[in-house]
Each structure stands twice: as structure tokens, then as C-alpha cells.
Design an enzyme around this catalytic site. Sequence first.
Site, PDB file in Angstrom:
ATOM      1  N   GLU A   1      -0.316  30.219 -38.424  1.00 25.91           N
ATOM      2  CA  GLU A   1      -1.781  30.274 -38.504  1.00 25.91           C
ATOM      3  C   GLU A   1      -2.427  30.001 -37.151  1.00 25.91           C
ATOM      4  O   GLU A   1      -2.057  29.059 -36.441  1.00 25.91           O
ATOM      5  CB  GLU A   1      -2.251  29.220 -39.510  1.00 25.91           C
ATOM      6  CG  GLU A   1      -3.759  29.132 -39.661  1.00 25.91           C
ATOM      7  CD  GLU A   1      -4.205  27.914 -40.463  1.00 25.91           C
ATOM      8  OE1 GLU A   1      -5.276  28.010 -41.084  1.00 25.91           O
ATOM      9  OE2 GLU A   1      -3.502  26.887 -40.459  1.00 25.91           O
TER      10      GLU A   1
ATOM     11  N   LYS B   1      -8.507  33.887 -45.239  1.00 29.38           N
ATOM     12  CA  LYS B   1      -8.154  32.622 -45.900  1.00 29.38           C
ATOM     13  C   LYS B   1      -9.231  32.208 -46.904  1.00 29.38           C
ATOM     14  O   LYS B   1     -10.418  32.138 -46.573  1.00 29.38           O
ATOM     15  CB  LYS B   1      -7.970  31.544 -44.832  1.00 29.38           C
ATOM     16  CG  LYS B   1      -7.471  30.209 -45.342  1.00 29.38           C
ATOM     17  CD  LYS B   1      -7.300  29.250 -44.162  1.00 29.38           C
ATOM     18  CE  LYS B   1      -6.786  27.899 -44.572  1.00 29.38           C
ATOM     19  NZ  LYS B   1      -6.678  26.990 -43.396  1.00 29.38           N
TER      20      LYS B   1
ATOM     21  N   CYS C   1      -1.969  28.200 -44.888  1.00 30.88           N
ATOM     22  CA  CYS C   1      -2.060  26.752 -44.700  1.00 30.88           C
ATOM     23  C   CYS C   1      -2.622  26.014 -45.919  1.00 30.88           C
ATOM     24  O   CYS C   1      -1.927  25.823 -46.911  1.00 30.88           O
ATOM     25  CB  CYS C   1      -2.853  26.451 -43.433  1.00 30.88           C
ATOM     26  SG  CYS C   1      -2.513  24.815 -42.732  1.00 30.88           S
TER      27      CYS C   1
END
Length: 266
Positions: free
Chosen positions: A40, A111, A146
Site C-alpha cells: 500500500e 480503498k 490494509c
Amino acid sequence: MRASLIQIAVDPEESVQSRRERAASLIAAQRGADLVVLPELWPVGAFAYTEFEDEAEPLHGPTHEAMAKAAADAGVWLHAGSFVERDADGTLYNTTLVFTPEGERAAAYRKIHRFGFDQGEAVMMGAGDELVTLALPQTTLGLATCYDLRFPELFRGLVDAGAETLVVAAGWPERRRAHWTLLAQARAVENQAYVLAVGCAGTHAGVPQAGHSIVVDPWGEVLAEAGADEEVLTVEFDPAKVATTREQFPALKDRRLGLAPPAPLG
């Protein structure tokens, strides 16, 4: 299937352009792999919030260009980790790109779960609203980033959409490394899927990174795990094991809750 997870280190003394070039070199060294994965926000650092505005790029910006070329040069499917995308309306997103071995963009994932508890990424970036899966010749990927790892409903949605291999690109902090390993194994076991979770090494804005990229099979067994420093973790695994596991232990068929089509996220 052979996958290489590039646990690249982010050094604030290294320019973003230099790191793009170094990432491309690391990708080139993985020729022969079926899938290469980066972590990421490796161009700038997941915790380098003060750099997000200055380093934000359009979707087809320098990182897209460099990674498309790297995928084509190496002849691999490339999950290029994520970068700070600036949309046409000015909104920033934490966006993942995946490229074919010919260098064509095959998927983009913004995300969904932003980290920061009303600061940092949580207030600086927009939230994605789409689950993304991608069919490769050997397996179907489900994409996550994440903090997404803490939300099992996202992964169940990916599995319902056909995912067999869950890929998590992260900039996970060292102080919560135990959670990283635990959650990666949990997502694999509960979804009877492979989990390929790749983190950064180095320190972002004073936050030491956990590293310890990990590959977990559908039974929760750790097939490979990196250390804390920059390295390439390469593992061979059999995608057919997902179907075999789900047949031998058909727990997913016994679900009683959450079977309705998911509501729109936006």
C-alpha cells in the site's frame, strides 16, 4: 501458481521517482512469476499524510505509466499496490491498480475503509464504494487494502463475488503486527481462500512498518512469511486447493446470515 510479494522499503530520503524506478527493477527480477504484488502507498508512504496532496496523481499518472511498463517488461500479472489518486473533482483516493502481462490495466480498487479515526487518511481521502474481483487464468483475485483487513464482511462479499485468492496490500505498523498475522489467517480460514498479504518495510513519517508479508492457505496454514526488512517473498501454491477445501469442509454452504445481496456502499 507462483506469486512474488515485494516488501519494498519506504525511505523518506528517497524520491518518489527513484522509488518508482527501483520498484520497476524489482518487478523485472520476478520474470517467470504468475503474479507480483506490491504494498500500500509505497510511492509516498502510508503514514506520510503531509505528502499526500503534493504527491497525488491522476489515475493515468506516472505510477500508472511506470507500473504498466514494468508489468509488460516482466510479462507478469502485476498488482501494483496502491498510490494516492486525485480524481477529476479533486478528491483523493487510496487506489490499487492491477495490470495484465501485456501492461493493460485490468482493475482499479479504491480503498473502502479509511484509517485514522477522524484524522489522516480518514479525512483526507474519499472512500471507495465498489468491491473488486479479477479473474486470472489460474484463480480469481479479491482486492483489499490494509485497514480493510479488519472488516470480515468485505471479504465475505469478495468470496460471494467469486474470489478464491484474497490480496491485501498494506502499510501496517509494527506496533500492531500481531493483529496483522492473526487477521490474515482468520480471513483465510473463514473464507476458505488463499490470503496474500504484503506490507511495507522501513519507516513512514516516524511510524515503523511491520513488514512480515504473509501467504496463508485455505486451512489457515502459513505457507511463507517475510521478515521485517525489504525482501521479495516468493511462494508456489495450488489454486485448486480452494475448491478442494470447500468440498471437504463445506462450511460456506451452512451460512444462515448475510445471504441477501449486499446493499450499495455509496
